[in-house]
Design a protein around this motif. Structure first.
Motif, mmCIF file in Angstrom:
data_model
loop_
_atom_site.group_PDB
_atom_site.id
_atom_site.type_symbol
_atom_site.label_atom_id
_atom_site.label_comp_id
_atom_site.label_asym_id
_atom_site.label_seq_id
_atom_site.Cartn_x
_atom_site.Cartn_y
_atom_site.Cartn_z
ATOM 1 N N ARG A 1 43.317 43.241 29.432
ATOM 2 C CA ARG A 1 43.438 42.154 30.412
ATOM 3 C C ARG A 1 43.999 42.635 31.753
ATOM 4 N N ASN B 1 41.047 43.418 34.514
ATOM 5 C CA ASN B 1 40.488 42.449 35.466
ATOM 6 C C ASN B 1 41.560 41.459 35.912
ATOM 7 N N MET C 1 43.548 39.563 34.399
ATOM 8 C CA MET C 1 43.690 38.277 33.725
ATOM 9 C C MET C 1 45.152 38.009 33.402
ATOM 10 N N ARG D 1 37.180 39.851 39.246
ATOM 11 C CA ARG D 1 36.710 39.359 37.951
ATOM 12 C C ARG D 1 35.204 39.141 37.948
ATOM 13 N N ALA D 2 34.633 38.969 39.134
ATOM 14 C CA ALA D 2 33.179 38.890 39.189
ATOM 15 C C ALA D 2 32.579 40.250 38.883
ATOM 16 N N VAL E 1 34.275 42.675 37.113
ATOM 17 C CA VAL E 1 34.708 43.093 35.783
ATOM 18 C C VAL E 1 34.677 41.859 34.881
ATOM 19 N N GLY E 2 33.575 41.669 34.185
ATOM 20 C CA GLY E 2 33.414 40.463 33.357
ATOM 21 C C GLY E 2 34.187 40.587 32.072
ATOM 22 N N MET E 3 34.345 39.455 31.399
ATOM 23 C CA MET E 3 35.144 39.499 30.179
ATOM 24 C C MET E 3 34.551 38.569 29.116
#
Lengths: 490, 265
Positions: B61, B64, B66, B97-98, B100-102
């Motif tokens: 986490r 990105n 999070m 975060r766009a 590095v997706g999760m």
């Protein structure tokens, strides 16, 4: 023995029963609780409840039923002539009860001894004056017949009280001894207590439901009575509300539409104020506020819900009304004639509803799983995009439910309307006109000296019924919406 | 486990996508991640393994940001994505975060239609000029998520009505729809049955063509099956990081060996 004392005595008996049951269980297990099926407390509670619950039940029923029974048996002693003279059987019987209670009171205060009270004769004693001395006021002199009935009432009721004491305490004793007798190491007291608890909870729930039914029934009889006196078509579709109190019957116009329109209009303005503010504050509190801010701000917001509505009414009357009048009154645009108006009541009611909307919505938004937020944030959505596109749609059913509950609160609100909206029933589109609502008119139709057989008074019940049906419908709709969409995220 | 196959597996690319140096993470007073250094290669599947609570999800986490959403969490150290410090003040976590997706442990489709789930990211980032383009993006994403054939006839049905495995593939499709450069997967198969797991694993292997994939898993078989590189975490430390074949056949650290042979866990 007075009811309270019987109840206390039964309670004492059950405490003794608790101790006995517990001890008997311990003895039967040779003092080792591991030999018992249940823990010792359960045996005690079982004994106490087996005695107490039926005793209290009988006590309650008896206390409610005895006056009705006596009324029936004594009313046979009243002659038709007497009834005609006084007006109705009900009035005679209330005299009888007053005399009977008065005599009892006189004895209790020592103004008469018990024997004199039992042998009072109308030709020898001025009963009315004697009772007046102990504070029991009677409307007219007591007739021989009333006095005789009152004496019979006294005799029967004291016999009934005695019997009640014996029966109730007998049941308590019997229950306790039965339970204590049954107690031994293998008796499943825990299961018995468990089912007892279940019945207790069922009873509590049914009281709430039965009360609703009772309220409904009490409204419906008077409503039916009203519709016999006044045509239903004129009530539901009449556009004029003009009750007359001078010429009874025929001259009143009791159309509900202006009142419903007032109710609807004021509620609409109230919701237009409460929904955005409430929702936004809920979003702030649940999504953006730090835990510290939240722990202070949420209770503060909920204080609004604790303010009595009459205080809101005063606020409307003294502050908001004059303020609006200054802005929209004759001095400026001339839309508003007086301080009391739909807008005044609507604004203040909206403020009152803010905590309802915000508090419920806040709980609902908090119930949206964190996984939803993570999912959206993880895709590169901003906080407000997440709120707008994921959290609000997920919480929408609950929010709609909260809004509908606030709406039924608004429709049923009275004090703010009485003080803030004026009393004129009218159909108008101008929100700065004075209007009135169903609730405010119920108050005004029933205040003062009203004759409960005239349509002008009975209309209050029809209005109440209409409101009840509308708010019930809204609540059912709210529940339906909440339930239908509740399990969307799981 | 087929050891031969593992040894033969080579990493084709040497580009470093993410490099982390001296990363520390604190939850309040709890020091959850200690001095982690790791280089994650492009177009490679990297697996993080380790016992529960060892910090692998926490570290994931970080990649990105999070962890920004958790109030008491504090991250120190340098993490560079393509040479750029992601914890720099100038970097917008939303933009990051766009890129590095999760994908999360539990399938978390939004309470929207399947189409809207897949279109969520592209809509937010304005990736489509018009409806037709959006349709195309959604279809491509769902195809990449290996779920297109199952849902193409019911794109308007709610995403929450799918089965667990389908939901997770929808979530993967949703993540790849925004065309990320790195895909982080936090135990993506822990809620799935073996068949769905196999489908997701196949998918991960395909995704490697375009993305760098980082996967946290509790299943060592899964790590061995899908990854080229494996990192073993223990008690907040990165114990060993090497080619998957080496980790599973010839680990250098005693603790790694104990873990993969089941002596600690």
């Amino acid at each position: 023995m007075p009811t309270l004392w019987i109840a206390l005595f039964a309670l004492v008996l059950s405490v003794v029963g608790y101790a006995l049951g517990r001890r008997r269980a311990m003895v039967s297990a040779d003092g080792d609780i591991r030999n018992l099926h249940s823990r010792p407390n359960y045996y005690g509670v079982n004994a106490a409840l087996t005695g107490l619950v039926p005793a209290f039940l009988v006590l309650a029923l008896w206390t409610l039923g005895q006056p009705l029974f006596l009324q029936n048996s004594v009313s046979g002693m009243i002659s038709d002539a007497q009834i005609e003279e006084t007006g109705s059987l009900g009035l005679v019987m209330s005299d009888v009860r007053r005399v009977a209670d008065g005599l009892d009171q006189a004895v209790a205060e020592g103004a008469m001894d018990a024997e004199t009270a039992g042998n009072v004769r109308i030709d020898l004693t001025d009963v009315r004056a004697r009772l007046g001395e102990v504070g029991v006021a009677l409307g007219s002199a007591v007739s021989q017949e009333t006095l005789r009935a009152a004496q019979a009432y006294r005799a029967q009721s004291s016999f009934g009280d005695l019997l009640k004491t014996i029966v109730v305490l007998g049941i308590a004793l019997a229950g306790i001894s039965y339970a204590v007798m049954r107690t031994n190491a293998t008796f499943r007291a825990r299961n018995v207590v468990e089912s007892g608890v279940r019945w207790l909870l069922i009873a509590a729930a049914s009281i709430a439901i039965l009360t609703t039914v009772g309220i409904f029934l009490s409204l419906i009889f008077n409503t039916v009575e009203f519709f016999r006196l006044y045509p239903a078509g004129d009530f539901f579709f009449g556009t004029t509300w003009q009750p007359s109190f001078t010429g009874r019957g025929g001259s009143s116009q009791l159309g509900v539409l202006p009142l419903l329109w007032g109710t609807f209009y004021i509620s609409l303005i109230a919701l237009a104020v409460a929904v955005p503010i409430g929702l936004f504050s809920a979003i702030y509190l649940s999504e953006y506020a730090s835990p510290r801010v939240r722990s202070v701000a949420k209770p503060l917001l909920e204080v609004l819900a604790g303010i009595p509505t009459i205080v809101y009414g005063l606020f409307a009357l003294l502050t908001v009304g004059p303020l609006l009048l200054r802005v929209f009154g004759d001095d400026t645009v001339g839309w508003m004639q007086g301080g009391t108006a739909v807008m005044t009541a609507g604004l203040v009611m909206g403020i009152m509803l803010i905590p309802f909307v915000s508090s419920l919505s806040d709980d609902i938004i908090n119930a949206v799983p964190q996984a939803m937020r993570d999912g959206s944030l993880g895709l590169g959505a901003t906080h407000s995009e997440t709120v707008r596109q994921v959290i609000l749609p997920a919480a929408l059913p609950g929010i709609v439910g909260a809004i509908l509950l606030a709406a039924s609160r608004a429709i049923g609100e009275t004090m703010i309307v009485v003080l803030g909206a004026g009393a004129a029933a009218r159909l108008s589109l101008n929100p700065f006109d004075a209007m009135t609502t169903v609730t405010a008119k119920i108050v005004s139709q029933l205040t003062g000296d009203s004759d409960f057989s005239s349509p002008e008074a009975l209309v209050a019940f029809a209005l109440g019924m209409t409101l009840f049906v509308i708010t019930l419908g809204l609540n059912v709709l709210a529940l339906y919406i909440v339930r239908k969409y509740r399990e969307q995220y799981e | 486990m087929n050891d031969m196959r593992l040894i033969e597996r080579a990493v084709d690319m040497d580009d470093i996508k993410i490099s982390a140096r001296d990363v520390q993470v604190y939850y309040g007073d709890n020091h959850a991640i200690k001095d982690v250094n790791v280089d994650i290669q492009d177009k490679t599947v990297t697996a993080f393994i380790g016992p529960s609570g060892c910090g692998k999800s926490t570290f994931l986490r970080c990649l990105n940001r999070m962890n920004d959403t958790i109030d008491i969490c504090r991250v120190e150290g340098d993490i560079h994505l393509d040479g750029e410090d992601i914890n720099d003040k100038r970097v917008d976590p939303v933009q990051l975060r766009a890129k590095v997706g999760m994908v999360f442990q539990k399938p978390n489709p939004f309470p929207k239609s399947i189409y809207d789930n897949a279109a969520y990211g592209p809509k937010i980032h304005g990736m489509a000029k018009n409806k037709a383009e959006l349709d195309e993006i959604v279809e491509r994403a769902l195809r990449r998520g290996a779920i297109w054939d199952e849902v193409k006839d019911r794109l308007d049905a709610p995403g929450t009505g799918l089965s667990g495995g389908q939901q997770q593939r929808l979530c993967i499709a949703r993540a790849v729809a925004t065309e990320p450069e790195v895909l982080l997967m936090d135990e993506p198969c822990s809620a799935l049955d073996p068949i769905a797991t196999a489908q997701v694993e196949e998918l991960i292997d395909e995704l490697r063509q375009n993305y760098s994939v980082v996967i946290v898993t509790h299943s060592m078989q899964q790590a061995a099956r899908v990854s080229q590189k494996t990192a073993f975490f223990h008690l907040g430390n990165l114990v060993e990081y090497d080619e998957t074949g080496k980790i599973f056949t010839n680990p250098e650290d005693e603790r790694t060996e104990s873990y993969i042979t089941g002596r600690i866990g």
